[in-house]
Design a protein around this motif. Structure first.
Motif, short mmCIF file in Angstrom:
data_model
loop_
_atom_site.label_atom_id
_atom_site.label_comp_id
_atom_site.label_asym_id
_atom_site.label_seq_id
_atom_site.Cartn_x
_atom_site.Cartn_y
_atom_site.Cartn_z
N THR A 1 0.73 -1.31 0.15
CA THR A 1 -0.07 0.01 0.08
C THR A 1 0.79 1.06 0.18
OG1 THR A 1 -0.09 -0.11 2.46
CG2 THR A 1 -1.95 -1.04 0.97
N ALA A 2 0.34 2.30 -0.56
CA ALA A 2 1.00 3.62 -0.68
C ALA A 2 0.35 4.60 0.24
CB ALA A 2 1.17 4.15 -2.02
N LEU B 1 2.88 -6.85 3.52
CA LEU B 1 2.46 -5.95 4.72
C LEU B 1 1.47 -4.81 4.02
CD1 LEU B 1 2.74 -4.39 7.40
CD2 LEU B 1 4.69 -3.11 6.58
N HIS B 2 0.36 -4.52 4.73
CA HIS B 2 -0.48 -3.44 4.26
C HIS B 2 -0.82 -2.61 5.41
CE1 HIS B 2 -1.57 -6.48 1.24
NE2 HIS B 2 -2.27 -5.57 0.78
N VAL B 3 -0.80 -1.23 5.06
CA VAL B 3 -1.05 -0.14 5.96
C VAL B 3 -2.64 0.18 5.55
CG1 VAL B 3 -0.60 2.11 6.93
CG2 VAL B 3 1.35 0.37 6.25
N VAL B 4 -3.45 0.33 6.56
CA VAL B 4 -4.78 0.68 6.31
C VAL B 4 -5.30 1.57 7.20
CG1 VAL B 4 -5.43 -1.34 5.18
CG2 VAL B 4 -5.83 -1.34 7.77
N ALA C 1 -12.91 -0.01 8.95
CA ALA C 1 -13.81 -0.09 7.62
C ALA C 1 -12.92 -0.69 6.55
CB ALA C 1 -14.60 1.19 7.25
N ALA C 2 -11.54 -0.09 6.33
CA ALA C 2 -10.58 -0.54 5.52
C ALA C 2 -10.08 -2.02 5.88
CB ALA C 2 -9.38 0.37 5.14
N LEU C 3 -9.90 -2.31 7.12
CA LEU C 3 -9.43 -3.72 7.48
C LEU C 3 -10.62 -4.58 7.44
CD1 LEU C 3 -7.46 -5.17 9.29
CD2 LEU C 3 -8.75 -4.70 11.22
N VAL D 1 -0.97 -4.76 8.65
CA VAL D 1 -1.71 -6.17 8.37
C VAL D 1 -0.51 -6.91 7.66
CG1 VAL D 1 -3.64 -7.39 7.00
CG2 VAL D 1 -3.87 -5.12 7.97
N ILE D 2 -0.24 -8.00 8.33
CA ILE D 2 0.99 -8.99 7.95
C ILE D 2 0.50 -10.15 7.58
CG2 ILE D 2 3.23 -10.11 8.64
CD1 ILE D 2 3.36 -7.85 11.06
#
Length: 293
Positions: A36-37, A117-120, A124-126, A70-71
């Protein structure tokens, strides 16, 4: 791939280590890892961890500014915990998460980089990342049955579908089906109500027992997370005796997946066709476990 029992123990031990502590710094060592950016990863630095969660087969760190890290470990990803000043392992380290209490290191063996790896930005995005599978350990029989019978596929496919059931993969589906004494290729809509209840009980029992076992074995941190355990009944035990009847464990190999089962306990003695070997042997392929040499 780490499944529900492994991820549960990871989240419990990680909560012991970092709950309430500030994430001082995050270093991504391989650019493919971060998927994610926005929000930018630096927004996670300096924030306090307010919760550790499991999302299917993912580990989630909730931060006090509303962000979530989120891993997803995929097949070969693992988490390591190092004391303050500890040095991450060389080529296999993908990211480090530094706390005053120590460092969480995400590693991945092999050359196929699948971990992520995500950064949310918010809850709601999770939730949008959740495939929707139910947690069998908190579901009732009616909910389990509705999910299982929603589509008509093999039990192996149904159990490992993250849209239906949360956290069950190749390893524990083998163990569950062996415990339930059901064929991995039995179609879900061909099941009798008693078989559905049998599978429900087996799923809950296997996941609970293995979570408790791995929790006890982990000690301070789970160092040896693997899909293969000598105490397992059939998974990864091709050719070895079934602990119930002594019949050699069989397998079906398809692409990167292998299904292990006991022909005597689960399929009435019938050997299931292995897509590669049975086609090669054709008429010589044995149809029953008693025909094996």
């Amino acid at each position: 791939m780490p499944e529900l029992p492994d991820i549960t123990v990871y989240t419990e031990r990680l909560a012991d280590k970092v709950q309430g502590r500030a994430l001082q710094r995050v270093k991504v060592l391989h650019p493919f890892l971060l998927r994610t950016a926005q929000p930018p990863l630096p927004q996670a630095e300096g924030r306090r961890v307010v919760g550790i969660e499991r999302l299917g087969k993912r580990v989630v760190l909730a931060l006090d500014n509303g962000l979530f890290l989120v891993i997803h470990l995929m097949i070969a990803g693992r988490l390591r915990w190092l004391p303050p000043g500890g040095k991450p392992p060389g080529k296999i380290s993908l990211a480090v998460f530094e706390f005053d209490s120590g460092t969480l290191v995400l590693t991945e063996a092999g050359t196929q980089r699948r971990a992520s790896l995500h950064v949310v930005a918010d809850r709601a995005a999770l939730q949008a990342m959740d495939p929707g599978g139910i947690d069998v350990l908190t579901a009732d029989l009616a909910t389990f049955s509705e999910r299982l019978l929603h589509e008509n596929h093999t039990l192996k496919r149904q159990l490992t579908d993250p849209r239906l059931f949360s956290g069950i993969g190749n390893a524990y589906s083998d163990e569950i089906l062996h415990r339930a004494q059901l064929s991995p290729i039995l179609l879900s809509k061909a099941m009798q109500p008693a078989q559905v209840a049998q599978l429900f009980d087996a799923t809950r029992a296997v996941l609970t027992e293995w979570t408790e076992r791995l929790r006890a074995e982990a000690g301070d941190w789970p160092e040896k997370v693997t899909a293969f355990h000598p105490q397992m009944a059939v998974h990864g035990r091709f050719g070895q005796p079934c602990p119930v009847c002594g019949t050699p464990v069989q397998r079906i190999v398809h692409a990167d997946n292998e299904t292990n089962y006991c022909a005597r306990c689960q399929t009435g003695g019938k050997l299931l066709a292995d897509r590669a070997l049975s086609r090669l042997l054709k008429a010589s392929w044995p149809k029953n476990v008693d025909e094996l040499p």
